[in-house]
Design a protein around this motif. Structure first.
Motif, mmCIF file in Angstrom:
data_model
loop_
_atom_site.group_PDB
_atom_site.id
_atom_site.type_symbol
_atom_site.label_atom_id
_atom_site.label_comp_id
_atom_site.label_asym_id
_atom_site.label_seq_id
_atom_site.Cartn_x
_atom_site.Cartn_y
_atom_site.Cartn_z
ATOM 1 N N PRO A 60 0.944 14.050 0.513
ATOM 2 C CA PRO A 60 0.256 13.223 1.629
ATOM 3 C C PRO A 60 -0.247 11.807 1.135
ATOM 4 C CG PRO A 60 -0.565 15.736 1.411
ATOM 5 C CD PRO A 60 0.397 15.354 0.093
ATOM 6 N N ALA A 66 0.373 8.161 2.947
ATOM 7 C CA ALA A 66 -0.736 7.338 3.357
ATOM 8 C C ALA A 66 -0.615 5.783 2.916
ATOM 9 C CB ALA A 66 -2.128 7.972 2.985
ATOM 10 N N ASP A 67 0.101 5.702 1.757
ATOM 11 C CA ASP A 67 0.129 4.369 1.078
ATOM 12 C C ASP A 67 1.398 4.233 0.166
ATOM 13 O OD1 ASP A 67 -0.433 2.081 -0.313
ATOM 14 O OD2 ASP A 67 -1.789 2.917 -1.824
#
Length: 380
Positions: A74, A78-79
């Protein structure tokens, strides 16, 4: 960092990559994740790509598995930009001709076809014949790693496989081997060039054929043939102009098409996700605008590549992160790429127009990059 017979790699900070901050790194991550699914399923000691030579050391799948596990997390989603910056080191690629090379485009055609021979559907797409064999020359001579030849056994001798003209004249039985029958022979020919196609069947349904093998004969671009014959100029040759010329010169069509002795064999596949392309040589579905075909002798499939070139219709360069997920007979050179545009006529128009100088930066996992940099320093 340089192999004496290969390209030069120059370490490059991400901040120095042209256009790096403006890319959609999330789209690149999605494409990379597809390659990671295969990398994570392979034994750690296996080389990343067995067909890649030693010009660039892409290491083993074990070198890539940690960064692939991170890619599926995850946190990476997210980045995504931070994921690539933390996990990789970029290297500019320069070959004997300099830092720029030819960038072209390819696509998946959508063609009218039938699964049975009927009415206007008379041009076959053939499955791989049972007697076609491929020999890995690297097994005989390590200096030939990544090189293969194809042929068949006749009277105890390994001989070249029949070429396009011989197959068209009946060297193979289409009744036994046809996976589909195409309405337009020129569509069938360009399916060979692209390596796959979506088939629009008479009942309105869609099927797909993908690359299974090739006969091993040399690939010849028929655009070059038409230039040499004086039929087209270098300035006007494109997929569209080639199609127009073939349509206007039906009596010469077969001889021009058969000047390309290479012949591709196919298998039939499902269209599971209409947004994705066919499965490429890297074993994963191609992502439009993110999958790149490369010279597999130099670049390992699955590796991210920062790409720069002016795309058709644009005035300035496109700079984006792509993933090496396919290859092709005409893709030769360390700075040579074929940009996957997607499926259908609009993608085909872009692919047919694309012919530009471009640049590559390969991304290697940081631990692998550090080992290579240290080794290169010790060899100086």
């Amino acid at each position: 960092m340089r192999d004496p017979a290969g390209p030069t790699l120059s370490k490059t900070a991400f901040g120095a990559l042209p256009g790096w901050a403006g890319d959609d790194h999330g789209a690149a991550l999605e494409a990379f994740r597809r390659s990671c699914d295969r990398i994570l399923g392979a034994p750690p000691a296996r080389v990343l790509d067995a067909k890649t030579g030693d010009a660039i050391n892409y290491g083993t799948t074990g070198d890539w598995q940690p960064v692939c596990r991170d890619a599926l997390s995850p946190g990476a989603a997210a980045d995504p930009r931070g994921f690539f910056e933390r996990g990789f080191q970029a290297f500019a690629v320069t070959d004997e001709n300099g830092p720029t090379g030819l960038m072209t485009g390819y696509y998946e055609p959508e063609i009218e076809a039938s699964l049975t021979r009927e009415g206007p559907y008379q041009t076959p797409l053939l499955a791989k014949p049972g007697d076609l064999q491929r020999l890995d020359l690297g097994e005989f001579d390590p200096t030939l790693k990544g090189e293969t030849i194809r042929g068949r056994l006749e009277d105890g001798r390994f001989v070249p496989y029949p070429d396009r003209a011989a197959i068209n004249e009946g060297a193979l039985d289409p009744g036994e081997l046809a996976v589909a029958w195409v309405k337009d022979p020129v569509d069938a020919f360009f399916t060979h060039i692209q390596g796959s196609a979506r088939l629009k069947l008479p009942d309105g349904s869609i099927a797909r054929v993908g690359f299974a093998e090739k006969n091993g004969r040399p690939y010849t671009a028929i655009g070059k043939v038409l230039i040499e014959r004086g039929a087209l100029s270098r300035e006007t040759v494109s997929m569209a102009s080639i199609r127009d010329w073939l349509a206007a010169n039906p009596d010469d069509m077969q001889s021009v098409l058969e000047a390309n002795r290479s012949y591709v064999f196919f298998n039939r596949r499902d269209v599971s996700d209409p947004g994705l392309g066919p499965v490429g040589a890297g074993g994963v579905a191609l992502s439009p605008g993110r999958s790149l075909a490369v010279d597999r002798r130099t670049h390992a499939l699955g590796a991210p590549i920062w790409f720069e070139a002016v795309l058709p219709g644009d005035t300035g360069p496109t700079q984006k992160l792509m993933v090496a997920q396919d290859t092709g007979s005409a893709i030769r050179g360390a700075v040579r790429g074929d940009y996957f545009w997607g499926s259908g006529a609009a993608a085909g128009a872009k692919a047919g127009e694309m012919k530009a100088d471009g640049r590559f930066w390969v991304l290697l996992p940081t631990a692998l990059a550090a080992r290579q940099t240290a080794l290169a320093a010790n060899q100086r």
